[in-house]
Design an enzyme around this catalytic site. Sequence first.
Site, PDB file in Angstrom:
ATOM      1  N   ARG A 145      -3.710 -30.712  -6.213  1.00  0.00           N
ATOM      2  CA  ARG A 145      -2.521 -31.268  -5.573  1.00  0.00           C
ATOM      3  C   ARG A 145      -1.251 -30.799  -6.279  1.00  0.00           C
ATOM      4  O   ARG A 145      -0.221 -30.550  -5.649  1.00  0.00           O
ATOM      5  CB  ARG A 145      -2.603 -32.796  -5.596  1.00  0.00           C
ATOM      6  CG  ARG A 145      -1.444 -33.469  -4.903  1.00  0.00           C
ATOM      7  CD  ARG A 145      -1.752 -34.943  -4.634  1.00  0.00           C
ATOM      8  NE  ARG A 145      -0.675 -35.565  -3.891  1.00  0.00           N
ATOM      9  CZ  ARG A 145       0.074 -36.552  -4.368  1.00  0.00           C
ATOM     10  NH1 ARG A 145      -0.150 -37.046  -5.576  1.00  0.00           N
ATOM     11  NH2 ARG A 145       1.041 -37.063  -3.637  1.00  0.00           N
ATOM     12  N   HIS A 198       2.080 -29.169  -4.592  1.00  0.00           N
ATOM     13  CA  HIS A 198       3.434 -29.703  -4.777  1.00  0.00           C
ATOM     14  C   HIS A 198       4.346 -28.677  -5.446  1.00  0.00           C
ATOM     15  O   HIS A 198       5.550 -28.638  -5.179  1.00  0.00           O
ATOM     16  CB  HIS A 198       3.397 -30.998  -5.592  1.00  0.00           C
ATOM     17  CG  HIS A 198       3.024 -32.193  -4.763  1.00  0.00           C
ATOM     18  ND1 HIS A 198       3.588 -33.437  -4.919  1.00  0.00           N
ATOM     19  CD2 HIS A 198       2.135 -32.335  -3.747  1.00  0.00           C
ATOM     20  CE1 HIS A 198       3.070 -34.284  -4.041  1.00  0.00           C
ATOM     21  NE2 HIS A 198       2.175 -33.635  -3.325  1.00  0.00           N
ATOM     22  N   ASN A 255       5.679 -37.855  -6.000  1.00  0.00           N
ATOM     23  CA  ASN A 255       4.902 -37.496  -7.197  1.00  0.00           C
ATOM     24  C   ASN A 255       3.849 -38.541  -7.540  1.00  0.00           C
ATOM     25  O   ASN A 255       3.044 -38.329  -8.435  1.00  0.00           O
ATOM     26  CB  ASN A 255       5.835 -37.303  -8.389  1.00  0.00           C
ATOM     27  CG  ASN A 255       6.258 -38.638  -9.001  1.00  0.00           C
ATOM     28  OD1 ASN A 255       5.818 -39.699  -8.580  1.00  0.00           O
ATOM     29  ND2 ASN A 255       7.082 -38.600 -10.001  1.00  0.00           N
ATOM     30  N   HIS A 279      -8.204 -32.842   1.023  1.00  0.00           N
ATOM     31  CA  HIS A 279      -8.389 -34.295   0.933  1.00  0.00           C
ATOM     32  C   HIS A 279      -9.866 -34.691   0.962  1.00  0.00           C
ATOM     33  O   HIS A 279     -10.173 -35.880   0.978  1.00  0.00           O
ATOM     34  CB  HIS A 279      -7.599 -34.994   2.052  1.00  0.00           C
ATOM     35  CG  HIS A 279      -6.115 -34.924   1.853  1.00  0.00           C
ATOM     36  ND1 HIS A 279      -5.199 -35.312   2.795  1.00  0.00           N
ATOM     37  CD2 HIS A 279      -5.373 -34.502   0.788  1.00  0.00           C
ATOM     38  CE1 HIS A 279      -3.972 -35.136   2.333  1.00  0.00           C
ATOM     39  NE2 HIS A 279      -4.042 -34.639   1.124  1.00  0.00           N
TER      40      HIS A 279
HETATM   41  C1  HEM Z   1      -0.571 -31.753   5.131  1.00  0.00           C
HETATM   42  C2  HEM Z   1       0.273 -32.473   4.458  1.00  0.00           C
HETATM   43  C3  HEM Z   1      -0.147 -33.336   3.305  1.00  0.00           C
HETATM   44  C4  HEM Z   1       0.214 -34.627   3.122  1.00  0.00           C
HETATM   45  C5  HEM Z   1       1.114 -35.454   4.016  1.00  0.00           C
HETATM   46  C6  HEM Z   1      -0.418 -35.075   1.913  1.00  0.00           C
HETATM   47  C7  HEM Z   1      -0.284 -36.347   1.378  1.00  0.00           C
HETATM   48  C8  HEM Z   1      -0.999 -36.827   0.306  1.00  0.00           C
HETATM   49  C9  HEM Z   1      -0.895 -38.165  -0.214  1.00  0.00           C
HETATM   50  C10 HEM Z   1       0.054 -39.235   0.302  1.00  0.00           C
HETATM   51  C11 HEM Z   1      -1.811 -38.288  -1.210  1.00  0.00           C
HETATM   52  C12 HEM Z   1      -2.102 -39.538  -2.031  1.00  0.00           C
HETATM   53  C13 HEM Z   1      -1.079 -39.757  -3.111  1.00  0.00           C
HETATM   54  C14 HEM Z   1      -1.307 -41.090  -3.753  1.00  0.00           C
HETATM   55  O1  HEM Z   1      -1.063 -42.090  -3.088  1.00  0.00           O
HETATM   56  O2  HEM Z   1      -1.762 -41.131  -4.901  1.00  0.00           O
HETATM   57  C15 HEM Z   1      -2.482 -37.025  -1.334  1.00  0.00           C
HETATM   58  C16 HEM Z   1      -3.480 -36.761  -2.234  1.00  0.00           C
HETATM   59  C17 HEM Z   1      -4.021 -35.506  -2.428  1.00  0.00           C
HETATM   60  N1  HEM Z   1      -3.637 -34.347  -1.796  1.00  0.00           N
HETATM   61 FE1  HEM Z   1      -2.469 -34.215  -0.159  1.00  0.00          FE
HETATM   62  N2  HEM Z   1      -1.159 -34.063   1.392  1.00  0.00           N
HETATM   63  C18 HEM Z   1      -1.016 -32.971   2.196  1.00  0.00           C
HETATM   64  C19 HEM Z   1      -1.552 -31.718   1.993  1.00  0.00           C
HETATM   65  C20 HEM Z   1      -2.274 -31.362   0.871  1.00  0.00           C
HETATM   66  C21 HEM Z   1      -2.596 -30.012   0.492  1.00  0.00           C
HETATM   67  C22 HEM Z   1      -2.121 -28.760   1.234  1.00  0.00           C
HETATM   68  C23 HEM Z   1      -3.346 -30.084  -0.638  1.00  0.00           C
HETATM   69  C24 HEM Z   1      -3.921 -28.978  -1.477  1.00  0.00           C
HETATM   70  C25 HEM Z   1      -4.245 -27.796  -1.018  1.00  0.00           C
HETATM   71  C26 HEM Z   1      -3.510 -31.493  -0.945  1.00  0.00           C
HETATM   72  C27 HEM Z   1      -4.267 -31.989  -1.965  1.00  0.00           C
HETATM   73  C28 HEM Z   1      -4.388 -33.326  -2.286  1.00  0.00           C
HETATM   74  C29 HEM Z   1      -5.341 -33.841  -3.251  1.00  0.00           C
HETATM   75  C30 HEM Z   1      -6.415 -33.035  -3.965  1.00  0.00           C
HETATM   76  C31 HEM Z   1      -5.099 -35.214  -3.359  1.00  0.00           C
HETATM   77  C32 HEM Z   1      -5.816 -36.213  -4.291  1.00  0.00           C
HETATM   78  C33 HEM Z   1      -5.050 -36.276  -5.593  1.00  0.00           C
HETATM   79  C34 HEM Z   1      -5.731 -37.109  -6.683  1.00  0.00           C
HETATM   80  O3  HEM Z   1      -6.874 -37.525  -6.528  1.00  0.00           O
HETATM   81  O4  HEM Z   1      -5.068 -37.329  -7.706  1.00  0.00           O
HETATM   82  N3  HEM Z   1      -2.821 -32.234  -0.031  1.00  0.00           N
HETATM   83  N4  HEM Z   1      -1.968 -36.146  -0.406  1.00  0.00           N
HETATM   84  C1  LIG Z   2       4.839 -38.255 -13.754  1.00  0.00           C
HETATM   85  C2  LIG Z   2       6.126 -38.868 -13.374  1.00  0.00           C
HETATM   86  O1  LIG Z   2       7.172 -38.429 -13.806  1.00  0.00           O
HETATM   87  N1  LIG Z   2       6.053 -39.902 -12.526  1.00  0.00           N
HETATM   88  C3  LIG Z   2       7.252 -40.529 -11.961  1.00  0.00           C
HETATM   89  C4  LIG Z   2       7.178 -40.483 -10.459  1.00  0.00           C
HETATM   90  O2  LIG Z   2       8.280 -41.136  -9.873  1.00  0.00           O
HETATM   91  C5  LIG Z   2       8.418 -42.500 -10.214  1.00  0.00           C
HETATM   92  C6  LIG Z   2       9.601 -43.040  -9.458  1.00  0.00           C
HETATM   93  O3  LIG Z   2       9.488 -42.760  -8.108  1.00  0.00           O
HETATM   94  C7  LIG Z   2       8.572 -42.643 -11.735  1.00  0.00           C
HETATM   95  O4  LIG Z   2       8.602 -44.015 -12.075  1.00  0.00           O
HETATM   96  C8  LIG Z   2       7.358 -41.967 -12.435  1.00  0.00           C
HETATM   97  O5  LIG Z   2       7.531 -41.978 -13.821  1.00  0.00           O
END
Ligand code: HEM
Ligand SMILES: CC(=O)N[C@H]1CO[C@H](CO)[C@@H](O)[C@@H]1O
Length: 323
Positions: free
Chosen positions: A58, A62, A90, A188
């Site tokens: 991810r 980003h 983030n 995902h």
């Molecule tokens: C298509 C648009 C996308 C949206 C709107 C999106 C949105 C999100 C959101 C909201 C999360 C959860 C964040 C949280 O609440 O902790 C997430 C997690 C994640 N996303 Fe996406 N994402 C997108 C595309 C992608 C792409 C292109 C990749 C990588 C190629 C990706 C890889 C991941 C991974 C691996 C996680 C899990 C992260 C973890 O376990 O720490 N995403 N994404």
């Molecule tokens: C890793 C990091 O810098 N996390 C920041 C993400 O953004 C929130 C506010 O939206 C901060 O509180 C976190 O420290």
Amino acid sequence: MSIKFLLICSLLGLLSVAQADLKFGFYVKTCPKAENIVFQYVREHIPHAPSLAAALLRMHFHDCFVRGCDASVLLNSTSKIPAEKTSPPNLSLRGFDFIDKIKSLIEEECPGVVSCADIISLVARDSVLVIGGPFWNVPTGRRDGLISNATEALNNIPAPTFNFTALTKSFASKGLDVTDLFLLSGAHTIGVSHCSSFSNRLYNFTGKGDQDPALDPFYAANLKKNKCKVPNDNTTIVEMDPGSFKTFDLGYYKLLLKRRGLFQSDAALTTDVVTKSSIIKLVSSPLEVFFKEFAMSMEKMGRIEVLTGSSGEIRKNCAVVNS
Ligand code: HEM
Ligand SMILES: CC(=O)N[C@H]1CO[C@H](CO)[C@@H](O)[C@@H]1O
Ligand SMILES: *[C@@H]1O[C@H](CO)[C@@H](O)[C@H](O)[C@H]1NC(C)=O
Ligand SMILES: *[C@@H]1O[C@H](CO)[C@@H](O)[C@H](O)[C@H]1NC(C)=O
Ligand SMILES: *[C@@H]1O[C@H](CO)[C@@H](O)[C@H](O)[C@H]1NC(C)=O
Ligand SMILES: *[C@@H]1O[C@H](CO)[C@@H](O)[C@H](O)[C@H]1NC(C)=O
Ligand SMILES: *[C@@H]1O[C@H](CO)[C@@H](O)[C@H](O)[C@H]1NC(C)=O
């Protein structure tokens, strides 16, 4: 306009294209062990912390969506400007220490040669590989950016509330097409989300305390009972592909077809007839097909707006620009 002028222009054009190219094994002469240092470190450490693989994948996404793949995601805020890291999307970005550790091992081997941007790209690829996911090519030669701006992260990273049109636009602005969109969303299949990222779908979809009708009501009820018990809970995490969230498989797409994708952006992929039929086809194909296609889109993502040649710099410390 003279022919000569046109000729010079097209030569210059060619030159700048050549200069903008990444290449395989960019460090073969200048730091031959670099790619191996990354791989060995990942191979040794990710098996003990497999959930980091998702975070690092991810992170690469980003990074690439804000100012290109230039490691701007790693920079700390300065007195003048809050960094991308501090921006709401983030939430749950992790693994900064992991990248720093690898950077310091590589700096010991060959100081000032290997960019943080290339390290992120290689780490994302190797992390997915060691958890049994696909391999993709990572050409190198990216350089590190000088600016990290929180507002730009907010403006460039697609939100989980995006519909198909908004997602398509966001990806198109980075040179990615609809095929890349549905394949890269397949990331995902690993990792977790905070409840707050999709809480609106469970508690207040249209501002009337309602649920998103596009989400399987049984699944929604289960999430509310067992996981996301109150609206906007930003501490509890949910597996995005429950039961196999550490395995890179077709689980994510199977869930989409059962209306169990967590985000509106996931569900949106089934609202377009063409994309939906691509998903149906992918789910009934061997896993290798997904792996191969995902790999092509990842390589493409890794090339977004890269800095090469003499643009940017090779950062000494990934969290700050060189002084
Ligand atoms: C298509 C648009 C996308 C949206 C709107 C999106 C949105 C999100 C959101 C909201 C999360 C959860 C964040 C949280 O609440 O902790 C997430 C997690 C994640 N996303 Fe996406 N994402 C997108 C595309 C992608 C792409 C292109 C990749 C990588 C190629 C990706 C890889 C991941 C991974 C691996 C996680 C899990 C992260 C973890 O376990 O720490 N995403 N994404
Ligand atoms: C890793 C990091 O810098 N996390 C920041 C993400 O953004 C929130 C506010 O939206 C901060 O509180 C976190 O420290
Ligand atoms: C960057 O920020 C992190 C978290 O605030 C801090 O631990 C680290 O020391 C900072 N790095 C530099 C080089 O300033
Ligand atoms: C950060 O980016 C925003 C949006 O592009 C821009 O308006 C703002 O001026 C930038 N901030 C700085 C300090 O450059
Ligand atoms: C998608 O979202 C955009 C921006 O929120 C909105 O303007 C548009 O009407 C939506 N499209 C559909 C088909 O719902
Ligand atoms: C739902 O949204 C509406 C409109 O934004 C708001 O007034 C209401 O307080 C929200 N309810 C909950 C439970 O968050
Ligand atoms: C989480 O929610 C609490 C309470 O609503 C809020 O104070 C806090 O800033 C939120 N944290 C993040 C990282 O959004």
